[in-house]
Design a protein around this motif. Structure first.
Motif, PDB file in Angstrom:
ATOM      1  N   ASP A   1     -10.714   8.911  -0.779  1.00  0.00           N
ATOM      2  CA  ASP A   1      -9.744   9.419  -1.753  1.00  0.00           C
ATOM      3  C   ASP A   1      -9.651   8.404  -2.897  1.00  0.00           C
ATOM      4  O   ASP A   1      -9.385   7.222  -2.651  1.00  0.00           O
ATOM      5  N   PRO A   2      -9.880   8.843  -4.138  1.00  0.00           N
ATOM      6  CA  PRO A   2      -9.870   7.884  -5.262  1.00  0.00           C
ATOM      7  C   PRO A   2      -8.577   7.077  -5.333  1.00  0.00           C
ATOM      8  O   PRO A   2      -8.596   5.910  -5.710  1.00  0.00           O
ATOM      9  N   PHE A   3      -7.461   7.691  -4.959  1.00  0.00           N
ATOM     10  CA  PHE A   3      -6.195   6.949  -5.041  1.00  0.00           C
ATOM     11  C   PHE A   3      -6.149   5.803  -4.019  1.00  0.00           C
ATOM     12  O   PHE A   3      -5.531   4.774  -4.266  1.00  0.00           O
ATOM     13  N   ASP A   4      -6.818   6.000  -2.877  1.00  0.00           N
ATOM     14  CA  ASP A   4      -6.872   4.901  -1.901  1.00  0.00           C
ATOM     15  C   ASP A   4      -7.646   3.727  -2.479  1.00  0.00           C
ATOM     16  O   ASP A   4      -7.314   2.567  -2.253  1.00  0.00           O
TER      17      ASP A   4
ATOM     18  N   ILE B   1      -6.254  -3.229   4.742  1.00  0.00           N
ATOM     19  CA  ILE B   1      -5.218  -4.277   4.771  1.00  0.00           C
ATOM     20  C   ILE B   1      -5.828  -5.548   5.381  1.00  0.00           C
ATOM     21  O   ILE B   1      -5.681  -6.651   4.839  1.00  0.00           O
ATOM     22  N   GLY B   2      -6.551  -5.380   6.473  1.00  0.00           N
ATOM     23  CA  GLY B   2      -7.153  -6.530   7.169  1.00  0.00           C
ATOM     24  C   GLY B   2      -8.131  -7.286   6.288  1.00  0.00           C
ATOM     25  O   GLY B   2      -8.132  -8.519   6.251  1.00  0.00           O
TER      26      GLY B   2
ATOM     27  N   PHE C   1       0.828  -1.215   0.000  1.00  0.00           N
ATOM     28  CA  PHE C   1       0.000   0.000   0.000  1.00  0.00           C
ATOM     29  C   PHE C   1       0.861   1.263   0.000  1.00  0.00           C
ATOM     30  O   PHE C   1       0.463   2.290  -0.541  1.00  0.00           O
ATOM     31  N   ALA C   2       2.041   1.170   0.652  1.00  0.00           N
ATOM     32  CA  ALA C   2       2.881   2.368   0.816  1.00  0.00           C
ATOM     33  C   ALA C   2       3.799   2.628  -0.378  1.00  0.00           C
ATOM     34  O   ALA C   2       4.504   3.645  -0.406  1.00  0.00           O
TER      35      ALA C   2
ATOM     36  N   GLY D   1     -14.687   2.959   1.882  1.00  0.00           N
ATOM     37  CA  GLY D   1     -15.326   4.272   1.998  1.00  0.00           C
ATOM     38  C   GLY D   1     -16.361   4.317   3.106  1.00  0.00           C
ATOM     39  O   GLY D   1     -17.207   5.209   3.146  1.00  0.00           O
ATOM     40  N   MET D   2     -16.292   3.341   4.043  1.00  0.00           N
ATOM     41  CA  MET D   2     -17.280   3.318   5.130  1.00  0.00           C
ATOM     42  C   MET D   2     -16.726   3.975   6.390  1.00  0.00           C
ATOM     43  O   MET D   2     -17.273   3.794   7.484  1.00  0.00           O
ATOM     44  N   GLY D   3     -15.591   4.681   6.251  1.00  0.00           N
ATOM     45  CA  GLY D   3     -14.972   5.310   7.424  1.00  0.00           C
ATOM     46  C   GLY D   3     -13.891   4.424   8.011  1.00  0.00           C
ATOM     47  O   GLY D   3     -13.360   4.696   9.086  1.00  0.00           O
ATOM     48  N   GLU D   4     -13.555   3.360   7.286  1.00  0.00           N
ATOM     49  CA  GLU D   4     -12.496   2.461   7.766  1.00  0.00           C
ATOM     50  C   GLU D   4     -11.139   3.129   7.597  1.00  0.00           C
ATOM     51  O   GLU D   4     -10.999   4.078   6.831  1.00  0.00           O
ATOM     52  N   GLU D   5     -10.138   2.591   8.302  1.00  0.00           N
ATOM     53  CA  GLU D   5      -8.779   3.105   8.146  1.00  0.00           C
ATOM     54  C   GLU D   5      -8.002   2.186   7.223  1.00  0.00           C
ATOM     55  O   GLU D   5      -8.462   1.089   6.895  1.00  0.00           O
ATOM     56  N   GLN D   6      -6.811   2.637   6.879  1.00  0.00           N
ATOM     57  CA  GLN D   6      -5.967   1.831   5.984  1.00  0.00           C
ATOM     58  C   GLN D   6      -5.756   0.426   6.555  1.00  0.00           C
ATOM     59  O   GLN D   6      -5.784  -0.567   5.834  1.00  0.00           O
TER      60      GLN D   6
END
Ligand code: SAM
Ligand code: DTB
Ligand code: SF4
Length: 351
Positions: A247-250, A211-212, A24-25, A202-207
């Motif tokens: 963010d579209p890139f995410d 990954i999970g 991801f990074a 896009g549900m408010g989850e984090e990176q």
């Protein structure tokens, strides 16, 4: 378990958190290049599988999935409908086939199918199958017996999403557990059907939740044959209605990582395309998405019109007769090298 690097034909089931976080990074160009290279080892990069969705039973669902317009718990102004007639479903499938769809996916707003509905559902599978289309259903949780009967009727795919990471899951759904979902997927696989399972971004989850989710899918004993990656469709009246934009890139990054982790699976650019530009969709295809839902409606929300998708495919040369016969072996070799060696092969500023 056998370790393999991503450039042999091996498929891994032992992805570690840090490895996925490192993917991801990566700088975007490196990530896309890696994903596209993996993609070309297993698929024709210019072919996209096309499925059509039909809601065979809409609304009034007892579950509390926070994203879903069909939950009876939220006032979403959705018209509730009874289970459709078998003949009407087959007519819709015929139209989808005529419009160029390969697979017909039938969805029901159920926690799980009732015994009384099974004969109709099985007749739908048989009827659609007789048209020569691939069949898919998403009806909620399945036990062994229902899975077996669906498989015997000829159901090719069963869609049941994990939706998000195990940790974030309880913020989204409380009426069934993550292990319930894994159990259904196991029943589906044991009955011999192909698994379609993915999630929503896009549900408010984090990176870490993205990954999970991808680790859960990629570390299953067998990768899902199809991995739908949905972008949340924000529907008025649902608890996630006012969620901020992703963010579209995410989103594109998640598609690319899914492609690398599950090299042989079809990755579906699923819900949310109505809100995406053509350029963004094109980047998703470059990142390794090779399946879409086609037709003006998903289950209850809009999807791009068929002629818009045909135009996009034409512009991108997707599903034309052009076939890629040569895989870029030389690129794989370059990628497999250490960064310093790689650099000198392309450009040596000091030289
Ligand atoms: N009721 C069954 C179930 O939940 O298993 C099948 C139908 S359900 C609508 C299928 C999937 O659609 C969900 O698991 C979820 O991933 C996706 N979905 C539902 N509402 C969505 C939304 N607003 N945006 C994006 N995906 C959505
Ligand atoms: C999946 O992952 N996405 C599709 C399908 N599987 C069943 C459903 C998307 C639903 C979007 C919201 C709606 O149209 O109701
Ligand atoms: Fe019901 Fe499926 Fe919607 Fe959840 S996602 S509320 S189970 S229709």
């Amino acid at each position: 378990m056998r370790q393999s690097n991503e450039f042999d034909n091996g498929v891994r089931h032992d992805w570690q958190y840090q490895e996925v976080a490192d993917l991801f990074a990566l700088p975007m160009n490196d990530l896309l290049f890696k994903a596209q290279t993996v993609h070309r080892q297993h698929f024709d990069p210019n072919q996209v599988q096309v499925s059509t969705l039909l809601s065979i039973k809409t609304g009034a669902c007892p579950e509390d999935c926070a994203y879903c317009p069909q939950s009876a718990r939220y006032d979403t102004k959705l018209e509730k409908e009874k289970l459709m007639e078998v003949e009407a479903v087959i007519e819709k499938a015929k139209a989808a086939k005529a419009a160029g769809s390969d697979r017909f996916c039938m969805g029901a707003a159920w926690r799980s199918p009732h015994e009384r509905d099974m004969p109709y559902v099985l007749a739908m599978v048989k009827g659609v199958k007789d048209l020569g289309m691939e069949t898919c259903m998403t009806l909620g949780m399945l036990d062994e017996s229902k899975s077996q009967r669906l498989a015997e009727a000829g159901l090719d795919y069963y869609n049941h999403n994990l939706d998000t990471s195990p940790e974030f899951y309880k913020d989204i759904i409380t009426t069934r557990t993550y292990s319930d979902r894994l159990e259904t997927l196991q029943n589906v696989r044991d009955a011999g059907m192909k698994v379609c399972s993915g999630g929503i971004l896009g549900m408010g989850e984090e990176q870490k939740d993205r990954i999970g989710l991808l680790m859960q899918l990629a570390n299953m004993p067998q990768h899902p044959d199809s991995v739908p990656i949905n972008q949340l469709v924000k529907v008025e009246g649902t608890p996630l209605e006012t969620e901020g934009d992703l963010d579209p890139f995410d989103f594109i990054r998640a598609i690319a990582v899914a492609r690398i982790l599950m090299p042989k699976s079809h990755v579906r650019l699923s819900a949310g395309r109505e809100e995406m530009s053509e350029e963004m969709q094109s980047m998703c295809f470059f990142a390794g998405a090779n399946s879409i839902f086609y037709g003006e409606c998903l289950l209850t929300t809009p999807n791009p019109a068929a002629n818009k998708d045909q135009d996009l495919f034409r512009k991108l040369g997707i599903n034309s007769d052009h076939k890629v016969t040569q895989q870029p072996k030389e690129l794989e070799e370059i990628l497999a090298q250490k960064p310093a060696e790689k650099e000198s092969m392309f450009y040596n500023a000091a030289g």
